[in-house]
Write a protein that holds these residues in place. Structure first.
Motif, short mmCIF file in Angstrom:
data_model
loop_
_atom_site.label_atom_id
_atom_site.label_comp_id
_atom_site.label_asym_id
_atom_site.label_seq_id
_atom_site.Cartn_x
_atom_site.Cartn_y
_atom_site.Cartn_z
N PHE A 35 39.01 52.45 44.77
CA PHE A 35 37.94 51.38 44.81
C PHE A 35 38.47 50.42 43.61
O PHE A 35 37.82 49.15 43.63
CB PHE A 35 36.62 51.83 44.73
CG PHE A 35 35.97 52.73 43.49
CD1 PHE A 35 35.95 51.82 42.60
CD2 PHE A 35 36.01 53.91 43.52
CE1 PHE A 35 35.79 52.66 41.20
CE2 PHE A 35 35.47 54.42 42.35
CZ PHE A 35 35.41 54.11 41.32
N CYS A 36 39.43 50.74 42.83
CA CYS A 36 39.78 49.52 41.97
C CYS A 36 41.38 49.44 41.85
O CYS A 36 42.18 50.52 42.26
CB CYS A 36 38.96 49.63 40.61
SG CYS A 36 39.75 50.75 39.47
N ASP A 37 42.00 48.64 41.34
CA ASP A 37 43.32 48.40 41.44
C ASP A 37 44.05 48.84 39.86
O ASP A 37 45.06 48.41 39.70
CB ASP A 37 43.50 46.74 41.19
CG ASP A 37 43.04 46.27 42.74
OD1 ASP A 37 43.24 47.05 43.68
OD2 ASP A 37 42.77 45.19 42.50
N CYS A 38 43.17 49.47 39.03
CA CYS A 38 43.86 50.03 37.81
C CYS A 38 44.75 50.92 37.92
O CYS A 38 44.59 52.10 38.72
CB CYS A 38 42.71 50.37 36.90
SG CYS A 38 41.53 49.34 36.56
N GLU A 39 46.06 51.09 37.28
CA GLU A 39 46.93 51.95 37.35
C GLU A 39 46.23 53.27 36.76
O GLU A 39 46.61 54.31 37.20
CB GLU A 39 47.94 51.64 36.29
CG GLU A 39 49.20 52.44 36.50
CD GLU A 39 50.13 51.81 37.62
OE1 GLU A 39 51.49 52.28 37.61
OE2 GLU A 39 49.71 51.22 38.30
N LEU A 40 45.43 53.10 35.73
CA LEU A 40 44.66 54.10 34.95
C LEU A 40 43.25 53.73 34.76
O LEU A 40 43.31 52.82 34.02
CB LEU A 40 45.55 54.77 33.94
CG LEU A 40 44.99 56.08 33.32
CD1 LEU A 40 45.39 57.24 33.97
CD2 LEU A 40 45.75 56.18 31.90
N SER A 41 42.50 54.68 35.27
CA SER A 41 40.99 53.89 35.21
C SER A 41 40.27 54.92 34.13
O SER A 41 40.66 56.14 34.15
CB SER A 41 40.22 54.02 36.42
OG SER A 41 40.91 53.28 37.42
N ASP A 42 39.39 54.64 33.11
CA ASP A 42 38.29 55.39 32.68
C ASP A 42 36.90 55.15 33.54
O ASP A 42 36.50 54.35 33.54
CB ASP A 42 38.27 54.71 31.24
CG ASP A 42 39.41 55.07 30.35
OD1 ASP A 42 39.73 56.24 30.44
OD2 ASP A 42 39.63 54.40 29.52
N GLN A 65 31.81 54.45 37.88
CA GLN A 65 32.12 53.07 37.51
C GLN A 65 33.52 53.36 36.56
O GLN A 65 33.55 53.81 35.44
CB GLN A 65 30.95 52.30 36.90
CG GLN A 65 31.66 50.86 36.46
CD GLN A 65 30.38 50.15 36.07
OE1 GLN A 65 29.74 50.71 35.13
NE2 GLN A 65 30.40 48.57 36.01
N CYS A 66 34.50 52.41 37.09
CA CYS A 66 35.77 52.18 36.20
C CYS A 66 35.21 51.22 35.05
O CYS A 66 34.90 49.98 35.47
CB CYS A 66 36.80 51.80 37.06
SG CYS A 66 38.24 51.27 36.01
N ILE A 67 35.52 51.71 33.95
CA ILE A 67 35.02 50.91 32.64
C ILE A 67 35.95 49.76 32.22
O ILE A 67 35.76 48.89 31.39
CB ILE A 67 34.20 51.51 31.65
CG1 ILE A 67 35.20 52.48 30.88
CG2 ILE A 67 32.94 52.27 31.91
CD1 ILE A 67 34.98 53.15 29.64
N VAL A 68 37.28 50.06 33.01
CA VAL A 68 38.53 49.16 32.54
C VAL A 68 38.12 47.69 33.36
O VAL A 68 38.21 46.74 32.49
CB VAL A 68 39.70 49.64 33.12
CG1 VAL A 68 40.80 48.78 32.78
CG2 VAL A 68 39.82 50.99 32.19
N CYS A 69 37.74 47.76 34.45
CA CYS A 69 37.65 46.65 35.36
C CYS A 69 36.16 46.30 35.99
O CYS A 69 35.86 45.30 36.35
CB CYS A 69 38.70 46.51 36.74
SG CYS A 69 38.03 47.79 37.90
N GLY A 70 35.32 47.27 35.86
CA GLY A 70 33.76 47.17 36.22
C GLY A 70 33.62 47.42 37.45
O GLY A 70 32.59 47.49 38.01
#
Ligand SMILES: [Zn+2]
Length: 107
Positions: A35-42, A65-70
């Motif tokens: 659900f997000c575009d981060c290479e590596l999500s927290d 929730q990915c705290i890198v991009c929200g």
């Protein structure tokens, strides 16, 4: 050999053989979330949706929730542990694939 996998308390816990083993509020490092575009999500785990076992690997789908991009959303199947000799073992969810070097300061 079978293990009893259950989700308890409205998604707050994954129970393995009637023991609470995996909890929400943990931070997981997950590559390429759906659900997000981060290479590596927290990923902050907010609730478990589904739990299953694939061979000896215990997997779960969860809301978080990915705290890198929200971005928040529901993940695909993520491995959380293994069944070894009928017993549950945690995987290292916070270390794993992440690079250990210094964080690039590019902002
Ligand atoms: Zn993200």
């Amino acid at each position: 050999m079978s293990v009893a996998l259950r989700i308890l308390d409205d998604g707050a816990w994954v129970s393995v053989n009637d023991e609470r083993r995996v909890a929400v509020s943990e931070l997981w490092r997950v590559p390429r979330l759906s659900f997000c575009d981060c290479e590596l999500s927290d990923l902050v785990v907010e609730g478990f949706v589904d739990v299953g076992v694939d061979g000896r690997t215990v997997e779960t789908r969860l809301y978080g929730q990915c705290i890198v991009c929200g971005q928040s959303g529901t993940t695909g199947w993520l491995p959380v542990g293994r069944i070894v000799d009928g017993e549950y073992r945690d995987l290292d969810r916070e270390g794993g694939a992440a690079p250990t070097g210094p964080t690039p300061a590019d902002t």
